[in-house]
Design a protein around this motif. Structure first.
Motif, PDB file in Angstrom:
ATOM      1  N   ILE A   4       5.250  -3.388  -7.412  1.00 51.08           N
ATOM      2  CA  ILE A   4       4.929  -3.688  -6.017  1.00 51.08           C
ATOM      3  C   ILE A   4       5.743  -4.913  -5.605  1.00 51.08           C
ATOM      4  O   ILE A   4       5.568  -5.998  -6.159  1.00 51.08           O
ATOM      5  CB  ILE A   4       3.418  -3.946  -5.837  1.00 51.08           C
ATOM      6  CG1 ILE A   4       2.636  -2.695  -6.235  1.00 51.08           C
ATOM      7  CG2 ILE A   4       3.114  -4.353  -4.402  1.00 51.08           C
ATOM      8  CD1 ILE A   4       1.147  -2.883  -6.291  1.00 51.08           C
ATOM      9  N   ASP A   5       6.622  -4.712  -4.659  1.00 50.96           N
ATOM     10  CA  ASP A   5       7.472  -5.794  -4.158  1.00 50.96           C
ATOM     11  C   ASP A   5       6.668  -6.626  -3.162  1.00 50.96           C
ATOM     12  O   ASP A   5       6.221  -6.123  -2.141  1.00 50.96           O
ATOM     13  CB  ASP A   5       8.705  -5.197  -3.483  1.00 50.96           C
ATOM     14  CG  ASP A   5       9.661  -6.247  -2.941  1.00 50.96           C
ATOM     15  OD1 ASP A   5       9.350  -7.452  -3.001  1.00 50.96           O
ATOM     16  OD2 ASP A   5      10.728  -5.849  -2.449  1.00 50.96           O
ATOM     17  N   ASN A   6       6.464  -7.905  -3.468  1.00 47.43           N
ATOM     18  CA  ASN A   6       5.669  -8.772  -2.607  1.00 47.43           C
ATOM     19  C   ASN A   6       6.523  -9.687  -1.733  1.00 47.43           C
ATOM     20  O   ASN A   6       6.014 -10.676  -1.192  1.00 47.43           O
ATOM     21  CB  ASN A   6       4.681  -9.588  -3.445  1.00 47.43           C
ATOM     22  CG  ASN A   6       3.494  -8.738  -3.842  1.00 47.43           C
ATOM     23  OD1 ASN A   6       2.805  -8.218  -2.980  1.00 47.43           O
ATOM     24  ND2 ASN A   6       3.289  -8.574  -5.127  1.00 47.43           N
ATOM     25  N   THR A   7       7.801  -9.329  -1.564  1.00 49.73           N
ATOM     26  CA  THR A   7       8.681 -10.131  -0.715  1.00 49.73           C
ATOM     27  C   THR A   7       8.104 -10.280   0.685  1.00 49.73           C
ATOM     28  O   THR A   7       8.107 -11.364   1.256  1.00 49.73           O
ATOM     29  CB  THR A   7      10.083  -9.493  -0.646  1.00 49.73           C
ATOM     30  OG1 THR A   7      10.581  -9.351  -1.973  1.00 49.73           O
ATOM     31  CG2 THR A   7      11.025 -10.340   0.184  1.00 49.73           C
ATOM     32  N   ALA A  20      -3.057 -12.902   1.429  1.00 51.11           N
ATOM     33  CA  ALA A  20      -1.803 -12.175   1.239  1.00 51.11           C
ATOM     34  C   ALA A  20      -2.048 -11.091   0.198  1.00 51.11           C
ATOM     35  O   ALA A  20      -2.347 -11.392  -0.967  1.00 51.11           O
ATOM     36  CB  ALA A  20      -0.694 -13.119   0.789  1.00 51.11           C
ATOM     37  N   SER A  21      -1.941  -9.856   0.622  1.00 53.70           N
ATOM     38  CA  SER A  21      -2.160  -8.730  -0.285  1.00 53.70           C
ATOM     39  C   SER A  21      -1.070  -8.702  -1.353  1.00 53.70           C
ATOM     40  O   SER A  21       0.119  -8.760  -1.044  1.00 53.70           O
ATOM     41  CB  SER A  21      -2.157  -7.425   0.506  1.00 53.70           C
ATOM     42  OG  SER A  21      -2.349  -6.331  -0.355  1.00 53.70           O
ATOM     43  N   ILE A  22      -1.481  -8.641  -2.607  1.00 56.35           N
ATOM     44  CA  ILE A  22      -0.538  -8.556  -3.722  1.00 56.35           C
ATOM     45  C   ILE A  22      -0.463  -7.119  -4.224  1.00 56.35           C
ATOM     46  O   ILE A  22       0.612  -6.582  -4.434  1.00 56.35           O
ATOM     47  CB  ILE A  22      -0.943  -9.520  -4.857  1.00 56.35           C
ATOM     48  CG1 ILE A  22      -0.847 -10.970  -4.367  1.00 56.35           C
ATOM     49  CG2 ILE A  22      -0.096  -9.292  -6.102  1.00 56.35           C
ATOM     50  CD1 ILE A  22      -1.431 -11.987  -5.324  1.00 56.35           C
ATOM     51  N   ALA A  23      -1.627  -6.514  -4.402  1.00 55.61           N
ATOM     52  CA  ALA A  23      -1.707  -5.127  -4.870  1.00 55.61           C
ATOM     53  C   ALA A  23      -2.981  -4.522  -4.291  1.00 55.61           C
ATOM     54  O   ALA A  23      -4.023  -5.174  -4.275  1.00 55.61           O
ATOM     55  CB  ALA A  23      -1.730  -5.074  -6.394  1.00 55.61           C
ATOM     56  N   SER A  26      -3.264   0.889  -0.758  1.00 52.23           N
ATOM     57  CA  SER A  26      -2.198   1.228   0.192  1.00 52.23           C
ATOM     58  C   SER A  26      -0.826   0.799  -0.319  1.00 52.23           C
ATOM     59  O   SER A  26       0.196   1.225   0.225  1.00 52.23           O
ATOM     60  CB  SER A  26      -2.464   0.556   1.547  1.00 52.23           C
ATOM     61  OG  SER A  26      -2.401  -0.855   1.420  1.00 52.23           O
ATOM     62  N   ARG A  27      -0.816   0.000  -1.373  1.00 52.24           N
ATOM     63  CA  ARG A  27       0.439  -0.493  -1.927  1.00 52.24           C
ATOM     64  C   ARG A  27       0.697   0.083  -3.323  1.00 52.24           C
ATOM     65  O   ARG A  27       1.616  -0.342  -3.998  1.00 52.24           O
ATOM     66  CB  ARG A  27       0.412  -2.018  -1.960  1.00 52.24           C
ATOM     67  CG  ARG A  27       0.109  -2.567  -0.553  1.00 52.24           C
ATOM     68  CD  ARG A  27       0.281  -4.041  -0.427  1.00 52.24           C
ATOM     69  NE  ARG A  27       1.717  -4.280  -0.397  1.00 52.24           N
ATOM     70  CZ  ARG A  27       2.314  -5.296  -1.019  1.00 52.24           C
ATOM     71  NH1 ARG A  27       1.613  -6.167  -1.689  1.00 52.24           N
ATOM     72  NH2 ARG A  27       3.610  -5.419  -0.941  1.00 52.24           N
ATOM     73  N   GLY A  28      -0.143   1.025  -3.775  1.00 54.94           N
ATOM     74  CA  GLY A  28       0.147   1.724  -5.020  1.00 54.94           C
ATOM     75  C   GLY A  28      -0.884   1.631  -6.129  1.00 54.94           C
ATOM     76  O   GLY A  28      -0.740   2.288  -7.147  1.00 54.94           O
ATOM     77  N   VAL A  34      -5.773  -6.888  -5.394  1.00 54.53           N
ATOM     78  CA  VAL A  34      -5.501  -8.271  -5.779  1.00 54.53           C
ATOM     79  C   VAL A  34      -4.845  -8.949  -4.588  1.00 54.53           C
ATOM     80  O   VAL A  34      -3.958  -8.374  -3.966  1.00 54.53           O
ATOM     81  CB  VAL A  34      -4.557  -8.339  -7.008  1.00 54.53           C
ATOM     82  CG1 VAL A  34      -4.284  -9.787  -7.404  1.00 54.53           C
ATOM     83  CG2 VAL A  34      -5.131  -7.557  -8.178  1.00 54.53           C
ATOM     84  N   TRP A  35      -5.280 -10.172  -4.271  1.00 54.43           N
ATOM     85  CA  TRP A  35      -4.665 -10.905  -3.178  1.00 54.43           C
ATOM     86  C   TRP A  35      -4.693 -12.397  -3.450  1.00 54.43           C
ATOM     87  O   TRP A  35      -5.424 -12.881  -4.287  1.00 54.43           O
ATOM     88  CB  TRP A  35      -5.330 -10.594  -1.836  1.00 54.43           C
ATOM     89  CG  TRP A  35      -6.782 -10.946  -1.736  1.00 54.43           C
ATOM     90  CD1 TRP A  35      -7.315 -12.149  -1.355  1.00 54.43           C
ATOM     91  CD2 TRP A  35      -7.891 -10.093  -1.997  1.00 54.43           C
ATOM     92  NE1 TRP A  35      -8.677 -12.105  -1.359  1.00 54.43           N
ATOM     93  CE2 TRP A  35      -9.060 -10.837  -1.758  1.00 54.43           C
ATOM     94  CE3 TRP A  35      -8.013  -8.770  -2.415  1.00 54.43           C
ATOM     95  CZ2 TRP A  35     -10.336 -10.310  -1.913  1.00 54.43           C
ATOM     96  CZ3 TRP A  35      -9.286  -8.251  -2.573  1.00 54.43           C
ATOM     97  CH2 TRP A  35     -10.420  -9.007  -2.329  1.00 54.43           C
TER      98      TRP A  35
END
Length: 124
Positions: A4-7, A20-23, A26-28, A34-35
């Motif tokens: 998961i690219d968190n750029t 800030a959503s980390i995982a 909706s992101r896989g 995790v945020w």
């Protein structure tokens, strides 16, 4: 779990607190969200509870978990597992922001007194 690219991670704001959503699903991810939570200096977050256990890992600054009249200080490296259905508040106890990594099972809901339960958008 996929990479998961968190750029350009999705960010959400409420007064005094940012997420800030980390995982998230909706992101896989399939089972957890995790945020990064950032609490502004000298801020006491809203009292709420989650429908599943929420784990908060202190990263920087000084935090405090408030459960009723009890207070649990958090310094970098400390973790706190807030039991499901336990009303709590997260606070920044210092003059610098408090940052934490938070983990919650996918599909969990937040409940603020007097309002309908909801899935935090940073966890979906």
């Amino acid at each position: 779990m996929p990479f998961i690219d968190n750029t350009n991670a999705p960010r959400f704001e409420i007064p005094g607190v940012s997420f800030a959503s980390i995982a998230a699903p909706s992101r896989g991810t399939e089972e957890n969200a995790v945020w990064r939570t950032t609490v502004a200096p000298n801020t006491l977050g809203l009292e709420h509870h989650m429908t599943r256990e929420e784990i908060i890992l202190a990263v920087t600054g000084q935090g405090v978990i408030h459960i009723g009249s009890d207070q649990y200080p958090l310094t970098p490296g400390d973790a706190f597992a807030v039991p499901a259905f336990t009303n709590f508040r997260l606070a920044c106890a210092g003059d610098a922001p408090f940052e934490a990594i938070t983990v919650l099972p996918a599909g969990s809901h937040a409940v603020v007194a007097g309002k309908p339960s909801f899935q935090p958008p940073w966890s979906i």
